[in-house]
Write a protein that holds these residues in place. Sequence first.
Motif, mmCIF file in Angstrom:
data_model
loop_
_atom_site.group_PDB
_atom_site.id
_atom_site.type_symbol
_atom_site.label_atom_id
_atom_site.label_comp_id
_atom_site.label_asym_id
_atom_site.label_seq_id
_atom_site.Cartn_x
_atom_site.Cartn_y
_atom_site.Cartn_z
ATOM 1 N N SER A 243 0.843 -1.193 0.000
ATOM 2 C CA SER A 243 0.000 0.000 0.000
ATOM 3 C C SER A 243 0.877 1.241 0.000
ATOM 4 C CB SER A 243 -0.915 0.003 1.236
ATOM 5 O OG SER A 243 -1.543 1.254 1.400
ATOM 6 N N TRP A 244 0.756 2.049 -1.056
ATOM 7 C CA TRP A 244 1.518 3.294 -1.105
ATOM 8 C C TRP A 244 1.045 4.245 -0.019
ATOM 9 C CZ3 TRP A 244 5.577 5.944 -1.863
ATOM 10 C CH2 TRP A 244 5.538 7.333 -1.946
ATOM 11 N N GLN A 245 -0.239 4.218 0.282
ATOM 12 C CA GLN A 245 -0.794 5.111 1.296
ATOM 13 C C GLN A 245 -0.119 4.900 2.650
ATOM 14 O OE1 GLN A 245 -5.030 4.801 1.725
ATOM 15 N NE2 GLN A 245 -5.205 6.537 3.133
ATOM 16 N N ALA A 246 0.280 3.663 2.918
ATOM 17 C CA ALA A 246 0.898 3.351 4.212
ATOM 18 C C ALA A 246 2.245 4.041 4.389
ATOM 19 C CB ALA A 246 1.061 1.840 4.363
ATOM 20 N N VAL A 247 2.924 4.384 3.271
ATOM 21 C CA VAL A 247 4.251 5.021 3.362
ATOM 22 C C VAL A 247 4.259 6.381 2.670
ATOM 23 C CG1 VAL A 247 5.541 2.876 3.591
ATOM 24 C CG2 VAL A 247 4.987 3.709 1.316
ATOM 25 N N SER A 248 3.104 7.007 2.546
ATOM 26 C CA SER A 248 3.007 8.268 1.808
ATOM 27 C C SER A 248 3.490 9.471 2.609
ATOM 28 C CB SER A 248 1.558 8.507 1.362
ATOM 29 O OG SER A 248 0.685 8.539 2.488
ATOM 30 N N GLU A 249 3.647 9.320 3.939
ATOM 31 C CA GLU A 249 4.133 10.413 4.765
ATOM 32 C C GLU A 249 5.581 10.165 5.182
ATOM 33 O OE1 GLU A 249 1.467 10.935 8.008
ATOM 34 O OE2 GLU A 249 -0.291 11.263 6.717
ATOM 35 N N ARG A 250 6.224 11.221 5.672
ATOM 36 C CA ARG A 250 7.659 11.149 5.937
ATOM 37 C C ARG A 250 8.012 10.106 6.993
ATOM 38 N NH1 ARG A 250 11.674 12.700 9.233
ATOM 39 N NH2 ARG A 250 13.636 13.388 8.286
ATOM 40 N N GLU A 251 7.320 10.090 8.122
ATOM 41 C CA GLU A 251 7.690 9.211 9.225
ATOM 42 C C GLU A 251 7.586 7.727 8.859
ATOM 43 O OE1 GLU A 251 9.205 9.922 11.994
ATOM 44 O OE2 GLU A 251 9.289 11.984 11.303
ATOM 45 N N PRO A 252 6.456 7.260 8.303
ATOM 46 C CA PRO A 252 6.417 5.836 7.929
ATOM 47 C C PRO A 252 7.407 5.496 6.821
ATOM 48 C CG PRO A 252 4.421 6.966 7.208
ATOM 49 C CD PRO A 252 5.144 7.898 8.128
ATOM 50 N N LEU A 253 7.666 6.449 5.904
ATOM 51 C CA LEU A 253 8.640 6.174 4.847
ATOM 52 C C LEU A 253 10.049 6.092 5.421
ATOM 53 C CD1 LEU A 253 9.187 5.642 1.911
ATOM 54 C CD2 LEU A 253 9.216 8.110 1.487
ATOM 55 N N TYR A 254 10.348 6.962 6.391
ATOM 56 C CA TYR A 254 11.637 6.893 7.079
ATOM 57 C C TYR A 254 11.813 5.524 7.731
ATOM 58 C CZ TYR A 254 15.357 8.033 10.438
ATOM 59 O OH TYR A 254 16.521 8.033 11.174
ATOM 60 N N LEU A 255 10.764 5.052 8.391
ATOM 61 C CA LEU A 255 10.818 3.730 9.005
ATOM 62 C C LEU A 255 10.953 2.631 7.963
ATOM 63 C CD1 LEU A 255 8.325 3.444 12.004
ATOM 64 C CD2 LEU A 255 10.755 2.872 11.955
ATOM 65 N N ALA A 256 10.235 2.795 6.829
ATOM 66 C CA ALA A 256 10.315 1.797 5.755
ATOM 67 C C ALA A 256 11.737 1.695 5.218
ATOM 68 C CB ALA A 256 9.344 2.153 4.641
ATOM 69 N N ILE A 257 12.407 2.853 5.057
ATOM 70 C CA ILE A 257 13.793 2.843 4.582
ATOM 71 C C ILE A 257 14.696 2.217 5.642
ATOM 72 C CG2 ILE A 257 15.743 4.302 3.901
ATOM 73 C CD1 ILE A 257 13.689 6.255 2.716
ATOM 74 N N GLY A 258 14.393 2.476 6.923
ATOM 75 C CA GLY A 258 15.137 1.829 8.000
ATOM 76 C C GLY A 258 14.986 0.324 7.966
ATOM 77 N N ILE A 259 13.766 -0.142 7.700
ATOM 78 C CA ILE A 259 13.523 -1.592 7.571
ATOM 79 C C ILE A 259 14.329 -2.149 6.407
ATOM 80 C CG2 ILE A 259 11.788 -3.337 6.981
ATOM 81 C CD1 ILE A 259 9.746 -1.622 8.516
ATOM 82 N N LEU A 260 14.360 -1.411 5.294
ATOM 83 C CA LEU A 260 15.143 -1.840 4.131
ATOM 84 C C LEU A 260 16.617 -1.927 4.490
ATOM 85 C CD1 LEU A 260 15.270 -2.463 1.071
ATOM 86 C CD2 LEU A 260 15.542 -0.003 0.702
ATOM 87 N N GLY A 261 17.127 -0.894 5.180
ATOM 88 C CA GLY A 261 18.529 -0.900 5.581
ATOM 89 C C GLY A 261 18.845 -2.014 6.557
ATOM 90 N N ALA A 262 17.878 -2.336 7.414
ATOM 91 C CA ALA A 262 18.078 -3.412 8.381
ATOM 92 C C ALA A 262 17.989 -4.783 7.726
ATOM 93 C CB ALA A 262 17.035 -3.307 9.489
ATOM 94 N N THR A 263 17.374 -4.839 6.557
ATOM 95 C CA THR A 263 17.145 -6.122 5.894
ATOM 96 C C THR A 263 18.241 -6.427 4.880
ATOM 97 O OG1 THR A 263 14.765 -5.821 6.188
ATOM 98 C CG2 THR A 263 15.465 -7.485 4.608
ATOM 99 N N VAL A 264 18.460 -5.526 3.924
ATOM 100 C CA VAL A 264 19.468 -5.739 2.883
ATOM 101 C C VAL A 264 20.731 -5.010 3.302
ATOM 102 C CG1 VAL A 264 19.954 -5.628 0.422
ATOM 103 C CG2 VAL A 264 17.588 -5.749 1.206
#
Length: 442
Positions: free
Chosen positions: A205-226
């Motif tokens: 869902s793009w809506q789930a990461v459409s704001e800065r804070e959830p997107l920041y967390l999403a990028i953190g999850i990406l960094g923690a994963t790959v």
Amino acid sequence: MQFKLPTTATAPFCPSEVQGSVTVTQSAPFWKKILQFAGPGLLVSIGYMDPGNWATDIEAGSRYGYNLLFVVVLSSLAAMVLQCLSMRLGIVTGRNLAELSRTRYSPGVARIQWLLAELSIIACDLAEVLGGALAFHLLFKCSLTVGVILTAFDTLIVLGLKGKNFRDLEAIMLGLVATIGLGYVIELALVHPHWPSVAAGLVPSWQAVSEREPLYLAIGILGATVMPHNLYLHSSIVQTRAIKRDHDGIASAISLSRIDTIVALFLALLINAAILILAAAAFHSTGHTQVTEIEDAYRLLAPIVGTGFAAVLFAITLLASGQSSTFTGTVAGQVIMEGFLQLKIPCYQRRFITRALALIPALVGVQLLGNGAVGQLLVASQVVLSLQLPFALYPLIRMTNDRALMGEFTNRLPTRIIAWALFVLISAANIWLVVQTFGFAG
């Protein structure tokens, strides 16, 4: 050329000493070959469930419920693709990504790559220091400062592995991963997640990461994963299997190693998803939407779940997570140092240097910010890892696309498209993060 592990080897951390050290029986049945090739994927998967993952997943689950679960899944799928590229590069060329980067790029470019790779290892080790320190703090009631200092003694663990072979190391990692996995199976059984909501969170869902804070967390999850250093690590440790260097031998090794990689990373996916689901079920669903610290999660688990056992189990799995990552960080550091600099030092010295560099920001952060520093530093370390990722991805994709280097094992068109799409997506997300962080947006 194949190398056998010398009887005088100091520990299973030096890449050049363990190359070809695990015997593969060519005539063995398929299931036995699978077991012979199982291991490198497990070591790589350790980096996908370190304390940095805990910080991002707990905050994501607490603040947004199950909404960011799809980010964990997509990040894990991306990791499978990229680690398979790394594995293929190592098996086909007989060299790792660091060695190839040194020979294919100018000394200045290779030195920058080395510095960035080392930075990613320090960022990862910072997460291990903080996670281990917090586990000691929770289990033994010592201060965080004392917990940070205690993590320095994990160098003794590395020394304790002196004389062990690579299969012993893989077995130890299996035990630690099993501890983490079993712990979360029990904890999920205690918190009773709402499984229809879990299923809904798996839908992108793009809506789930459409704001800065959830997107920041999403990028953190990406960094923690790959993780960048895992790409260097995997291209080296797959060479521990002694395979026939003909077409059939290489093709078989790639196929079997692909199974090993996907199965191991799927287990890591399940554990990462379990961390987020636990946080969503225990905290978000009960109105505790601001649990951004691992310590807060520990303290809230017992009253919410109704038993102190859940909190103790949480701390034990956190400690297992930090200690398991220590091993793979040491191996990755050796791979990068040998590959880029052609420099070989005893593994305990390598561990001591890396840990010392990670202890400094950890101690400073704890002293200045108190207990609140742990969550902030953990998430920040994962964002740093994400920022380093494109600099490891670009040479990896270019090399595995190079027919002169890979021959008939070069990437096929669909793989090339997926790999470059991931590179563009990750790079674009990082650029957005930098723009937002430094206030250049709009």
